[in-house]
Design a protein around this motif. Sequence first.
Motif, short mmCIF file in Angstrom:
data_model
loop_
_atom_site.label_atom_id
_atom_site.label_comp_id
_atom_site.label_asym_id
_atom_site.label_seq_id
_atom_site.Cartn_x
_atom_site.Cartn_y
_atom_site.Cartn_z
N GLU A 158 0.84 -1.20 0.00
CA GLU A 158 0.00 0.00 0.00
C GLU A 158 0.88 1.25 0.00
O GLU A 158 1.84 1.33 0.76
N ASP A 198 0.68 5.81 -0.77
CA ASP A 198 -0.11 6.97 -1.14
C ASP A 198 0.66 7.77 -2.17
O ASP A 198 1.79 7.44 -2.55
N VAL A 199 0.05 8.85 -2.66
CA VAL A 199 0.64 9.63 -3.74
C VAL A 199 2.01 10.17 -3.36
O VAL A 199 2.96 10.12 -4.16
N ARG A 209 4.25 9.01 -1.26
CA ARG A 209 5.31 7.99 -1.25
C ARG A 209 5.64 7.52 -2.66
O ARG A 209 6.80 7.25 -2.97
N VAL A 257 -5.94 8.57 -9.47
CA VAL A 257 -6.36 8.83 -8.09
C VAL A 257 -6.33 10.32 -7.78
O VAL A 257 -7.14 10.82 -6.99
N GLN A 258 -5.44 11.07 -8.41
CA GLN A 258 -5.41 12.51 -8.20
C GLN A 258 -6.59 13.20 -8.87
O GLN A 258 -6.96 14.32 -8.49
N LYS A 268 -11.11 6.56 -6.54
CA LYS A 268 -10.89 6.32 -5.11
C LYS A 268 -9.57 5.58 -4.83
O LYS A 268 -8.89 5.87 -3.84
N ALA A 269 -9.21 4.63 -5.69
CA ALA A 269 -7.97 3.87 -5.47
C ALA A 269 -7.58 3.20 -6.78
O ALA A 269 -8.41 2.95 -7.66
N ILE A 305 -2.76 1.78 -4.47
CA ILE A 305 -2.34 3.18 -4.51
C ILE A 305 -3.54 4.04 -4.19
O ILE A 305 -4.58 3.96 -4.84
N LYS A 306 -3.41 4.85 -3.13
CA LYS A 306 -4.52 5.68 -2.68
C LYS A 306 -4.08 7.14 -2.63
O LYS A 306 -2.87 7.43 -2.61
N PRO A 307 -5.02 8.08 -2.61
CA PRO A 307 -4.64 9.48 -2.64
C PRO A 307 -3.77 9.92 -1.48
O PRO A 307 -2.81 10.66 -1.64
N ARG A 308 -4.12 9.46 -0.25
CA ARG A 308 -3.34 9.87 0.92
C ARG A 308 -3.47 8.84 2.04
O ARG A 308 -4.32 7.99 1.98
#
Length: 298
Positions: free
Chosen positions: A233, A235-236, A238, A263-264, A268-269, A295-298
Amino acid sequence: MSLPVERAQNIARVLIEALPYIRRFAGKTMVIKYGGNAMVEQRLKEGFARDVVLMKLVGLNPVIVHGGGPQIGALLERLGKATEFVQGMRVTDSETMDVVEMVLGGLVNKEIVTLINRHGGSAVGLTGKDGDLIHARKLLLRRDAPELAAPEIIDIGHVGEVESIDAGVVDMLVGGNFIPVIAPIGVGKDGFSYNINADLVAGKVAEVLGAEKLILLTNTAGLLDTDGRLIREVDVARVNALIEDGTIRGGMLPKIRCALEAVQAGVKAAHILDGRVEHAVMLDLFTDEGVGTLIKPR
């Protein structure tokens, strides 16, 4: 306890584990980029078709975008036409584009549609030409070198990028309980057809549809760290750091950038999944463990 009872109990456990995910994703759109080994090995092809049908039956809305590079290369070889690549992109003259359209919009697309329908689904095949779906522009490559006074611009023919997506026909099909299967061929303002990277098309389709998830099937376990271990997992922030330090490079880089943009832009993912694993999509969507990299936004 008899074996049939144990087997039935295992099935019950799987269904119970899946139930909260089915509730959570009911009515949501999942855009899946289908490619790699999952499109080549018969066992994986059959498993993918069953997964997509099950998704639709339990209330999700799968939208498939597929590639087909190896199939294009194989037919060009049979026809005796040489293939040239520049910066990993196939040089595509008019004759090659005819082959691309025949393979992507015909052979590959209809095989996927047939498999899904044979397993109980209602799939409809499209290219970006149908319903004015994919508006394309010519992709020009840039080459920088010390010996050049200015960057060299390279024209590789009928290779494009997404200018815009008009998802009206996809919305209509999803609303009619169909499963859209999209070949990544767009049309430019010049009226010419363009072959577009399927990852990029999947990402843009996911953005326009406001998809819950973008799923990219690959021939790797997912995003790996410098020691070759799976990163489950990120986020953007990383991901950007991993690009900067060179951990993400080569063929994974365009996939990750496509997922990042999605995602940006509100998806959602995004998930990078190993398409070599049978039922990878089901394992990711409907189990506690999941597979691949999220990969998620934050």
